[in-house]
Design a protein around this motif. Sequence first.
Motif, PDB file in Angstrom:
ATOM      1  N   PHE A 108      -0.039   4.201   4.245  1.00 36.65           N
ATOM      2  CA  PHE A 108      -0.762   2.941   4.391  1.00 36.65           C
ATOM      3  C   PHE A 108       0.145   1.720   4.286  1.00 36.65           C
ATOM      4  CE2 PHE A 108      -3.666   6.085   2.518  1.00 36.65           C
ATOM      5  CZ  PHE A 108      -4.616   6.155   3.518  1.00 36.65           C
ATOM      6  N   THR A 109       1.414   1.915   4.022  1.00 29.84           N
ATOM      7  CA  THR A 109       2.339   0.794   3.839  1.00 29.84           C
ATOM      8  C   THR A 109       2.387  -0.063   5.100  1.00 29.84           C
ATOM      9  OG1 THR A 109       3.669   2.168   2.365  1.00 29.84           O
ATOM     10  CG2 THR A 109       4.693   0.146   3.198  1.00 29.84           C
ATOM     11  N   ASP A 110       2.199  -1.351   4.926  1.00 28.74           N
ATOM     12  CA  ASP A 110       2.301  -2.312   6.027  1.00 28.74           C
ATOM     13  C   ASP A 110       3.738  -2.832   6.038  1.00 28.74           C
ATOM     14  OD1 ASP A 110       2.291  -4.549   7.701  1.00 28.74           O
ATOM     15  OD2 ASP A 110       0.278  -5.175   7.077  1.00 28.74           O
ATOM     16  N   TRP A 111       4.577  -2.200   6.859  1.00 27.12           N
ATOM     17  CA  TRP A 111       5.999  -2.516   6.883  1.00 27.12           C
ATOM     18  C   TRP A 111       6.246  -3.943   7.350  1.00 27.12           C
ATOM     19  CZ3 TRP A 111       8.412   0.830   4.065  1.00 27.12           C
ATOM     20  CH2 TRP A 111       7.939   2.136   3.982  1.00 27.12           C
TER      21      TRP A 111
ATOM     22  N   ALA B 203       0.843  -1.192   0.000  1.00 29.09           N
ATOM     23  CA  ALA B 203       0.000   0.000   0.000  1.00 29.09           C
ATOM     24  C   ALA B 203       0.882   1.247   0.000  1.00 29.09           C
ATOM     25  CB  ALA B 203      -0.920  -0.013   1.216  1.00 29.09           C
ATOM     26  N   GLY B 204       0.431   2.246  -0.680  1.00 28.62           N
ATOM     27  CA  GLY B 204       1.201   3.485  -0.798  1.00 28.62           C
ATOM     28  C   GLY B 204       0.824   4.509   0.247  1.00 28.62           C
ATOM     29  N   ALA B 205       0.695   5.741  -0.177  1.00 24.88           N
ATOM     30  CA  ALA B 205       0.408   6.843   0.741  1.00 24.88           C
ATOM     31  C   ALA B 205      -0.396   7.915   0.022  1.00 24.88           C
ATOM     32  CB  ALA B 205       1.710   7.439   1.263  1.00 24.88           C
ATOM     33  N   LEU B 206      -1.122   8.682   0.807  1.00 27.28           N
ATOM     34  CA  LEU B 206      -1.755   9.897   0.318  1.00 27.28           C
ATOM     35  C   LEU B 206      -0.949  11.044   0.896  1.00 27.28           C
ATOM     36  CD1 LEU B 206      -5.570   9.171   0.792  1.00 27.28           C
ATOM     37  CD2 LEU B 206      -4.395   9.658  -1.364  1.00 27.28           C
ATOM     38  N   LYS B 207      -0.260  11.771   0.047  1.00 31.39           N
ATOM     39  CA  LYS B 207       0.598  12.866   0.495  1.00 31.39           C
ATOM     40  C   LYS B 207      -0.039  14.191   0.091  1.00 31.39           C
ATOM     41  CE  LYS B 207       4.663  10.056   0.734  1.00 31.39           C
ATOM     42  NZ  LYS B 207       6.094  10.003   0.645  1.00 31.39           N
ATOM     43  N   TYR B 208      -1.201  14.425   0.675  1.00 34.59           N
ATOM     44  CA  TYR B 208      -1.981  15.611   0.340  1.00 34.59           C
ATOM     45  C   TYR B 208      -1.161  16.894   0.410  1.00 34.59           C
ATOM     46  CZ  TYR B 208      -6.444  13.016   0.716  1.00 34.59           C
ATOM     47  OH  TYR B 208      -7.493  12.156   0.526  1.00 34.59           O
ATOM     48  N   THR B 209      -0.313  17.015   1.432  1.00 31.83           N
ATOM     49  CA  THR B 209       0.410  18.275   1.626  1.00 31.83           C
ATOM     50  C   THR B 209       1.420  18.550   0.521  1.00 31.83           C
ATOM     51  OG1 THR B 209       2.105  17.268   3.040  1.00 31.83           O
ATOM     52  CG2 THR B 209       0.125  18.150   4.134  1.00 31.83           C
TER      53      THR B 209
END
Length: 184
Positions: free
Chosen positions: A160-163, A125-131
């Motif tokens: 959301f990355t599941d490390w 899963a990636g990320a939402l980097k709104y800023t």
Amino acid sequence: MRVLLIFATIEGQTREIADHIGRYLKDNGHEAVTIDATHPPKSLSVDDVDAVICAGPVHIGTFPAPLRRYVHAHVRELMARPGAFVTVSLTAAGDDQSEWEELREIAARFSEETGWWPVTVHHAAGALKYTEYDFFRKWMLRRIADKKDAPTDTAHDYEFTDWGALDMFLDGFLKDAPAVAGKV
């Protein structure tokens, strides 16, 4: 083992994942040779590597062109070693089975297009980097997130990355790679 780690990133989350993979390899007694496909070295020699991990984000149904070009250009060398593919997308954060099937198809198209067929694939899963987004991208991704009951507060970023799942995947790949390479 000495592992060739090839990646491309668009918004930075795949770089974070590649950095994590590199640290994980080092912490577990392995060595990572990292290549950013956007700025690759002039030549590639896999003679001194035991395995390959490729990481790339899915955007608009495909992977970044520099990653596709690099893998395609070096497919003979890459296919000579056991390979793992880490795809990065927001789809992997959800549970919509039709979207997961599409994600698997996108990864398969990458292999068909480049000729590189990894022995295993992990969808991170990636990320939402709104800023970090411009107005249009922020607006568009907020609308998509709203439809999926994902976070929509654009004043914050969401990873959301599941490390732990990524580490388990790496454990399995590193354990199985010597057997795949016929070195057991």
